[in-house]
Design a protein around this motif. Structure first.
Motif, PDB file in Angstrom:
ATOM      1  N   THR A  79     -39.094 -38.406 -20.377  1.00  0.00           N
ATOM      2  CA  THR A  79     -38.543 -38.362 -21.731  1.00  0.00           C
ATOM      3  C   THR A  79     -37.069 -37.999 -21.746  1.00  0.00           C
ATOM      4  OG1 THR A  79     -40.708 -37.711 -22.533  1.00  0.00           O
ATOM      5  CG2 THR A  79     -38.868 -37.354 -24.022  1.00  0.00           C
ATOM      6  N   HIS A  80     -36.674 -37.033 -20.929  1.00  0.00           N
ATOM      7  CA  HIS A  80     -35.288 -36.581 -20.899  1.00  0.00           C
ATOM      8  C   HIS A  80     -34.484 -37.213 -19.755  1.00  0.00           C
ATOM      9  CE1 HIS A  80     -36.325 -33.819 -24.051  1.00  0.00           C
ATOM     10  NE2 HIS A  80     -37.329 -33.384 -23.320  1.00  0.00           N
ATOM     11  N   GLY A  81     -35.072 -38.153 -19.036  1.00  0.00           N
ATOM     12  CA  GLY A  81     -34.373 -38.882 -17.985  1.00  0.00           C
ATOM     13  C   GLY A  81     -34.126 -38.125 -16.701  1.00  0.00           C
ATOM     14  N   GLU A  82     -34.810 -37.006 -16.500  1.00  0.00           N
ATOM     15  CA  GLU A  82     -34.551 -36.195 -15.304  1.00  0.00           C
ATOM     16  C   GLU A  82     -34.934 -36.904 -14.005  1.00  0.00           C
ATOM     17  OE1 GLU A  82     -38.335 -34.578 -17.299  1.00  0.00           O
ATOM     18  OE2 GLU A  82     -36.376 -35.269 -17.921  1.00  0.00           O
ATOM     19  N   ASP A  83     -35.744 -37.951 -14.080  1.00  0.00           N
ATOM     20  CA  ASP A  83     -36.090 -38.717 -12.882  1.00  0.00           C
ATOM     21  C   ASP A  83     -34.918 -39.554 -12.375  1.00  0.00           C
ATOM     22  OD1 ASP A  83     -36.713 -40.092 -15.399  1.00  0.00           O
ATOM     23  OD2 ASP A  83     -37.353 -41.763 -14.137  1.00  0.00           O
ATOM     24  N   GLU A  84     -33.837 -39.619 -13.145  1.00  0.00           N
ATOM     25  CA  GLU A  84     -32.642 -40.366 -12.745  1.00  0.00           C
ATOM     26  C   GLU A  84     -31.403 -39.461 -12.696  1.00  0.00           C
ATOM     27  OE1 GLU A  84     -32.847 -43.564 -11.745  1.00  0.00           O
ATOM     28  OE2 GLU A  84     -35.003 -43.466 -12.171  1.00  0.00           O
ATOM     29  N   ASP A  85     -31.608 -38.136 -12.687  1.00  0.00           N
ATOM     30  CA  ASP A  85     -30.491 -37.193 -12.650  1.00  0.00           C
ATOM     31  C   ASP A  85     -29.599 -37.431 -11.436  1.00  0.00           C
ATOM     32  OD1 ASP A  85     -31.121 -35.881 -14.950  1.00  0.00           O
ATOM     33  OD2 ASP A  85     -31.913 -34.080 -13.984  1.00  0.00           O
ATOM     34  N   GLU A  86     -28.299 -37.227 -11.639  1.00  0.00           N
ATOM     35  CA  GLU A  86     -27.307 -37.374 -10.567  1.00  0.00           C
ATOM     36  C   GLU A  86     -27.662 -36.505  -9.366  1.00  0.00           C
ATOM     37  OE1 GLU A  86     -23.999 -37.710  -8.082  1.00  0.00           O
ATOM     38  OE2 GLU A  86     -24.739 -39.071  -9.618  1.00  0.00           O
ATOM     39  N   SER A  87     -28.086 -35.254  -9.603  1.00  0.00           N
ATOM     40  CA  SER A  87     -28.390 -34.349  -8.490  1.00  0.00           C
ATOM     41  C   SER A  87     -29.568 -34.867  -7.656  1.00  0.00           C
ATOM     42  CB  SER A  87     -28.695 -32.950  -9.012  1.00  0.00           C
ATOM     43  OG  SER A  87     -29.852 -32.968  -9.821  1.00  0.00           O
ATOM     44  N   LEU A  88     -30.458 -35.588  -8.268  1.00  0.00           N
ATOM     45  CA  LEU A  88     -31.629 -36.133  -7.588  1.00  0.00           C
ATOM     46  C   LEU A  88     -31.290 -37.428  -6.852  1.00  0.00           C
ATOM     47  CD1 LEU A  88     -34.614 -35.172  -7.620  1.00  0.00           C
ATOM     48  CD2 LEU A  88     -34.991 -36.766  -9.487  1.00  0.00           C
ATOM     49  N   CYS A  89     -30.440 -38.226  -7.427  1.00  0.00           N
ATOM     50  CA  CYS A  89     -30.225 -39.593  -6.949  1.00  0.00           C
ATOM     51  C   CYS A  89     -28.908 -39.830  -6.223  1.00  0.00           C
ATOM     52  CB  CYS A  89     -30.318 -40.556  -8.138  1.00  0.00           C
ATOM     53  SG  CYS A  89     -31.870 -40.424  -9.051  1.00  0.00           S
ATOM     54  N   ARG A  90     -28.087 -38.825  -6.041  1.00  0.00           N
ATOM     55  CA  ARG A  90     -26.747 -39.056  -5.493  1.00  0.00           C
ATOM     56  C   ARG A  90     -26.744 -39.502  -4.041  1.00  0.00           C
ATOM     57  NH1 ARG A  90     -26.006 -33.445  -6.470  1.00  0.00           N
ATOM     58  NH2 ARG A  90     -26.964 -32.347  -4.747  1.00  0.00           N
ATOM     59  N   ASP A  91     -27.718 -39.055  -3.238  1.00  0.00           N
ATOM     60  CA  ASP A  91     -27.727 -39.383  -1.818  1.00  0.00           C
ATOM     61  C   ASP A  91     -29.166 -39.589  -1.337  1.00  0.00           C
ATOM     62  OD1 ASP A  91     -26.798 -39.807   0.760  1.00  0.00           O
ATOM     63  OD2 ASP A  91     -26.696 -37.670   1.253  1.00  0.00           O
ATOM     64  N   VAL A  92     -29.809 -40.587  -1.907  1.00  0.00           N
ATOM     65  CA  VAL A  92     -31.213 -40.869  -1.590  1.00  0.00           C
ATOM     66  C   VAL A  92     -31.309 -41.349  -0.142  1.00  0.00           C
ATOM     67  CG1 VAL A  92     -33.130 -42.418  -2.182  1.00  0.00           C
ATOM     68  CG2 VAL A  92     -31.755 -41.406  -3.988  1.00  0.00           C
ATOM     69  N   PRO A  93     -32.223 -40.878   0.668  1.00  0.00           N
ATOM     70  CA  PRO A  93     -33.327 -39.995   0.376  1.00  0.00           C
ATOM     71  C   PRO A  93     -33.026 -38.513   0.568  1.00  0.00           C
ATOM     72  CG  PRO A  93     -33.629 -40.817   2.583  1.00  0.00           C
ATOM     73  CD  PRO A  93     -32.359 -41.441   2.033  1.00  0.00           C
ATOM     74  N   GLN A  94     -31.851 -38.166   1.143  1.00  0.00           N
ATOM     75  CA  GLN A  94     -31.562 -36.757   1.433  1.00  0.00           C
ATOM     76  C   GLN A  94     -31.587 -35.882   0.185  1.00  0.00           C
ATOM     77  OE1 GLN A  94     -29.779 -39.313   2.691  1.00  0.00           O
ATOM     78  NE2 GLN A  94     -30.377 -39.160   4.825  1.00  0.00           N
ATOM     79  N   SER A  95     -31.207 -36.409  -0.961  1.00  0.00           N
ATOM     80  CA  SER A  95     -31.146 -35.601  -2.174  1.00  0.00           C
ATOM     81  C   SER A  95     -32.494 -35.482  -2.880  1.00  0.00           C
ATOM     82  CB  SER A  95     -30.109 -36.186  -3.147  1.00  0.00           C
ATOM     83  OG  SER A  95     -30.429 -37.530  -3.472  1.00  0.00           O
ATOM     84  N   LEU A  96     -33.504 -36.202  -2.406  1.00  0.00           N
ATOM     85  CA  LEU A  96     -34.835 -36.138  -3.029  1.00  0.00           C
ATOM     86  C   LEU A  96     -35.626 -34.948  -2.491  1.00  0.00           C
ATOM     87  CD1 LEU A  96     -35.901 -39.894  -2.811  1.00  0.00           C
ATOM     88  CD2 LEU A  96     -35.244 -38.636  -4.875  1.00  0.00           C
TER      89      LEU A  96
END
Length: 162
Positions: free
Chosen positions: A60-77
């Motif tokens: 709902t709030h888009g947290e699944d696409e947050d910059e902190s989560l997605c900036r360096d996939v997969p290391q940031s996951l």
């Protein structure tokens, strides 16, 4: 109802949610299809692991696409969202492991020694080394379809079909 499993150090369950690299307080959950998921901040929505950082805001709030989560996939996951393939440089989302499909390209997400998956379930046919998309099981709807999916052709001559 989705099951929520807060993750602590080294993947062990924690008494309370802990912050993780790649998302403050990111929590694992089990989706309705019994796969690893990502718990949205509403504490109700559990989206499949492969729905995180896919370019679509599912929470709902888009947290699944947050910059902190997605900036360096997969290391940031968070670690619970990632599964490694036989080639250590390759990875898949954890909900893609043991799904019957050759997501790693070398079947390491479906076969040991890298992964231990349950045997072929109902609706699947086991055959020695399959080709391309599948590993050691194919969906029964592919049996007797005049296309070789099993190296021994058992999908065309032995499989009883769907």
């Amino acid at each position: 109802m989705n099951k929520v499993f807060p993750q602590g150090e080294n993947g062990y369950a924690a008494a309370e949610p802990k912050a993780h690299p790649g998302g403050e307080g990111a929590q694992a959950c089990i989706t309705l299809t019994n796969r690893t998921g990502f718990l949205c901040h509403d504490q109700r929505s559990c989206i499949p692991a492969s729905g995180v950082c896919d370019g679509v805001r599912t929470c709902t709030h888009g947290e699944d696409e947050d910059e902190s989560l997605c900036r360096d996939v997969p290391q940031s996951l968070p670690h619970f969202l990632v599964a490694h393939c036989g080639d250590p440089a390759s990875w898949i989302y954890s909900d893609q492991k043991c799904d019957g499909t050759n997501n790693c390209g070398d079947c390491s997400d479906e076969l040991s020694p890298v992964t231990v998956c349950p045997p072929c379930g109902p609706g699947w046919w086991r055959c020695p080394s399959t080709f391309f998309k599948y590993c050691d099981c194919i969906p029964r709807h592919l049996c007797r379809d005049h296309v070789q999916h099993c190296s021994d052709w058992s999908d065309e001559y032995a499989c009883p079909g769907p």
